[in-house]
Structures are given as C-alpha cells and as structure tokens.
Scaffold this motif. Structure first.
Motif, PDB file in Angstrom:
ATOM      1  N   LEU A  79      39.392   4.361  36.546  1.00 29.41           N
ATOM      2  CA  LEU A  79      39.248   5.393  35.552  1.00 29.41           C
ATOM      3  C   LEU A  79      40.092   6.604  35.866  1.00 29.41           C
ATOM      4  O   LEU A  79      40.478   7.142  36.789  1.00 29.41           O
ATOM      5  CB  LEU A  79      37.831   5.833  35.725  1.00 29.41           C
ATOM      6  CG  LEU A  79      36.590   4.725  35.693  1.00 29.41           C
ATOM      7  CD1 LEU A  79      35.326   5.576  35.693  1.00 29.41           C
ATOM      8  CD2 LEU A  79      36.622   3.952  34.500  1.00 29.41           C
ATOM      9  N   SER A  80      40.769   7.013  34.611  1.00 34.66           N
ATOM     10  CA  SER A  80      41.654   8.067  34.630  1.00 34.66           C
ATOM     11  C   SER A  80      40.695   9.504  34.607  1.00 34.66           C
ATOM     12  O   SER A  80      39.896   9.482  33.910  1.00 34.66           O
ATOM     13  CB  SER A  80      42.461   8.079  33.263  1.00 34.66           C
ATOM     14  OG  SER A  80      42.249   9.171  32.406  1.00 34.66           O
ATOM     15  N   THR A  85      39.533   5.822  29.434  1.00 31.16           N
ATOM     16  CA  THR A  85      40.129   4.627  30.249  1.00 31.16           C
ATOM     17  C   THR A  85      39.851   3.288  29.370  1.00 31.16           C
ATOM     18  O   THR A  85      38.645   3.228  28.771  1.00 31.16           O
ATOM     19  CB  THR A  85      39.713   4.228  31.636  1.00 31.16           C
ATOM     20  OG1 THR A  85      39.968   5.651  32.379  1.00 31.16           O
ATOM     21  CG2 THR A  85      40.241   3.284  32.270  1.00 31.16           C
TER      22      THR A  85
END
Ligand code: AMP
Ligand code: MG
Length: 427
Positions: A79-80, A85
């Motif tokens: 996950l960003s 994401t």
C-alpha cells in the motif's frame, strides 16, 4: 477436626449475643470447606454447575489467522502511504472455504468474515472504503498493518487453562467449552441439603387448618431458594416440638446431607430443649445477630455419632417467614456457595437509590427492608413495600430489592440516599 466452638470463640470481636452481620457471615465462610466429590457431565448438563478442574484448551481459538470483516485481503507493504493503491483481484476467500493460492505483490483477494487469511496477507481493508474497477480494486491510504484480522490463539491458547476450576458455568462458559470441541467436563457434585420445619402449630398442606395452626410455608421458600442455588434438597417435612422426634430428624439428616437447615425453635420464646438437643448432637453456637429481621440463629455442626463421622453443617434459622428468607440470603447462600466449591464467591451487587418515604431505624443493627425500585428523572428511587413485619411474606413477594440500612445508620428521611441490593440474580 478442631472444635468449632473453640474456633469461634478465638475469633476477634466474637460476641454471640450481639454479632455484626458481616462478622457472622465471615465466621461461617471461614469454617466451611468445599464438598469433595465430582462427576463428569455432558456440556449441556454443566450449565449452572461449578467446574471442579480447569478446562485446558486442546486447541488454539481461533485455530487460524482469519478476517474480522468483509473486505479485501492485502499485503500491507504493497500500500502506498500517500495515496490510493490499485491492486488486482485474483479470487475470493470464504469462511470455511479458504483461498488456495498465495497473494503476491500487487494482488488482493476478496475476503469474508471468518475466512482464513491467505498466505502473504497481513491486513484486511473493509469493503465500504474501497472501489472496484473491472478486476482492479482501489484501496485508499491510511490503513494499518494487522487491521481487521484475528490471530490464531488470540482468544485461547492450546495447553493453557481456558476456564478455571471454581467457576460457575454460565452460557458463555458453556459456549467456550463447545468452541474447544470438548463434550464433557468435571463438575463438583451438588450440595445435599436436608430441611425441616419445627413447631407444634405447623400444619402441612393437604390437611385442614386446625384452630391456632398455620400452614408451613418455610419449607417451600427454602425449597425454592435451594433449588435456585442448584442444591439437592432432602425435604424432611414438619417435625413436632418433641425431643424424640427432633433427635431422630437430626440424626437422619446428618447421615445423608452436607447441611441441615431448620426453621423455628431458636428464638427466646422457644422451649429450651430444642436448643439443648441441637447442642447435644454436635457443636452448635446460638447467635443473636444485630439485624432485623432474623436476630436469633444457630450455626454449627451436627455430628450425632462423634467427631470422626462426617456429620452436617447446621443452620438453625428463626421461624418467621421473612426472617428465614433474609437470613438465608445473608448467611446461608454464601455458605452454600462455598460448600459448592465456587471460588471466588462473587460479591452481591448493591447501589445507591433515593428513598421516597421515611423509615424508622435505630443505630446498632443492620436492617433489610423490602423495597420496590423505579427510575425517576434519570435516578434510581426506592420505596418500601408496605408492612415490614418479619411474618409478612408478602413484603418479600412484592419487593424487587432489599433496602440495606447499615449497622450505624439512624432513621431515614424521605429523599435520603440508601443502599439497595437488587433481588435479580440473588433471589
Ligand atoms: P418460632 O421462631 O418458632 O418462634 O416462630 C416464629 C413465628 O414464625 C411464629 O409465628 C410461627 O408460627 C412462625 N413460623 C414458624 N415456622 C413456620 C413455618 N414453617 N411456616 C410458617 N410460619 C412459621
Ligand atoms: Mg416454633
């Protein structure tokens, strides 16, 4: 066995002629051991019984890491941190039907509550915050590692006690036992209690009421209270105020019961031979407890054939029907719970309420008036149930709480705060 009367007389603040209720309760509790003997019962039969040995968990509960919510199973490191994401949907994990594959980088699996977490997954994102675009799933930022997951062994660990001995098994414990796949547990045997009423004026139901006689109600309230407590009741009927009949009843009761509860025969006005007889057949203390109702009470052991025989604990309660119930709840109930092996014995809940009527009360004794609770303007209120005489059983029937007026307390004015013990759960 050490002498009961000796043990009692060595206790601090022991004055049999004016005993504080808390002291009387503690003296009894300190002397009683739990009954020995247990039985194996099926899980449903164990409801309300006292566990006699720890239930050790044979498995981890839950058995696997699983999802706590419906959503998407993801790898947190994918996950960003700053924005959305985009992950590829590669399948579904159902409760009871796991996703067979592994979740790789950039992938996700739709997951249901209770489904086993697929390999590689360490985070579940609830479906409500996500968007699906074709076979892509858009996850917003702000997730945490391990969120919405339940770890194997989080509730109960294999090899560790799940329920301790001494616990009364309520529906929650029954459910835990079932959740472990256990079908049978060890519980203490039920406490056997013999009861009889004494008094020449007593008439058993089914016979016409003679002049000056009263129907015996104490055996019925006692039966009800003992049954609610989970005891095995041996009902020995009415015994006349006659030495031979009483001696025979005490001998029979002591031979078959753990405890004997009698009503009547301990008050000042009673023929002395009853008290003499109780004392001859064992070790019995006669107490005047600083309380109302229920001042006189006998406590000790009936051991008619000598101290090497087991015998039975004796609770000689007063005869008045309300006094029987109040002394039962204040002294006999905790004593029987101790005999039953309950450990710890839970305290009786009480709280403060505003009394809507004045009540007479002299300092120097604890009173248990019967009251009715209500909620008024967001606060608990209580009013006494009419006539409070110790023979007025209706005052118990109409009540849903005891109004406990403490030892040192004086009279109560309308609007004063008093302590109440709800009968729910107690009675
Ligand atoms: P006692 O403690 O024997 O002097 O009895 C006190 C009062 O309680 C008397 O009015 C008795 O008639 C009454 N009483 C005693 N035993 C019972 C009973 N088993 N059922 C109903 N009332 C009783
Ligand atoms: Mg009597």
């Amino acid at each position: 066995m050490t002498s009961i009367l000796q043990a009692l007389s060595c206790a601090d603040d022991y004055d049999p002629n004016s005993l504080h209720v808390d002291r009387a309760r503690q003296l009894i509790l300190d002397l009683l051991p739990a009954v020995s003997g247990h039985e194996r019962v099926f899980v449903r039969q164990a409801l309300d019984r006292v566990l006699s040995e720890d239930v050790i968990s044979p498995i981890d509960v839950p058995a696997h890491d699983n999802s706590a919510m419906d959503g998407w199973a993801v790898r947190f490191d994918d996950l960003s941190a700053g924005g959305e994401t985009r992950l590829k949907n590669i399948g579904t994990a159902f409760a009871g039907r796991a996703f067979a594959g592994k979740v790789g980088a950039g992938e996700t699996v739709r997951i249901m509550t209770g489904a086993v977490l697929p390999q590689g997954v360490d985070c579940v994102v609830i479906q409500e915050v996500t968007r699906v675009e074709g076979d892509a799933v858009i996850i917003p930022s702000g997730q945490r590692r391990d969120q919405n997951t339940r770890r194997a062994g989080e509730d109960l660990q294999a090899g560790r006690p799940a329920i301790p001995a001494g616990r009364k098994l309520r529906p929650a414990e029954i459910g835990i036992i079932a959740s472990l796949g256990i079908g049978e547990v060890s519980v203490r045997r039920r406490v056997r209690v013999a009861i009889f009423s004494t008094g020449d004026e007593l008439c058993s139901i089914g016979t016409p009421l003679a002049e000056g006689a009263v129907y015996d109600s104490n055996r019925y309230t006692l039966w009800g209270m003992l049954t609610r407590l989970g005891c095995e009741v041996i009902d020995m009927g009415v015994v006349k105020d006659d030495p031979a009949a009483l001696e025979a009843a005490f001998r029979e009761a002591a031979a078959c019961a753990d405890a004997i509860i009698t009503s009547g025969g301990v008050s000042v006005g009673e023929a002395d031979f009853i008290k003499r007889l109780m004392a001859q057949l064992g070790e019995v203390a006669f107490w005047k407890i600083a309380m109302k109702p229920g001042r006189p009470m006998a406590f000790g052991r009936i051991v008619p054939d000598g101290a090497d025989k087991p015998g039975a604990w004796l609770f000689g309660l007063p005869g008045n029907p309300v006094a029987v119930m109040v002394t039962f709840y204040q002294f006999v109930r905790p004593a029987l719970l101790k005999l039953a092996g309950l450990d710890p014995i839970p305290p009786v809940p009480s709280f403060q309420a505003r009394c809507t009527e004045p009540m007479k009360k002299a300092p120097g004794r604890t009173e248990y008036q019967r009251g009715i609770l209500s909620r008024e303007n967001g606060e608990w209120c209580v009013r006494p149930t009419g006539a409070q005489g110790s023979g007025v059983l209706r005052s118990m029937a109409d009540a849903d709480c005891f109004i406990v007026l403490e030892h040192e307390r004086g009279k109560v004015g309308a609007g004063d705060t008093v302590t109440v013990q709800p009968m729910n759960g107690l009675v």
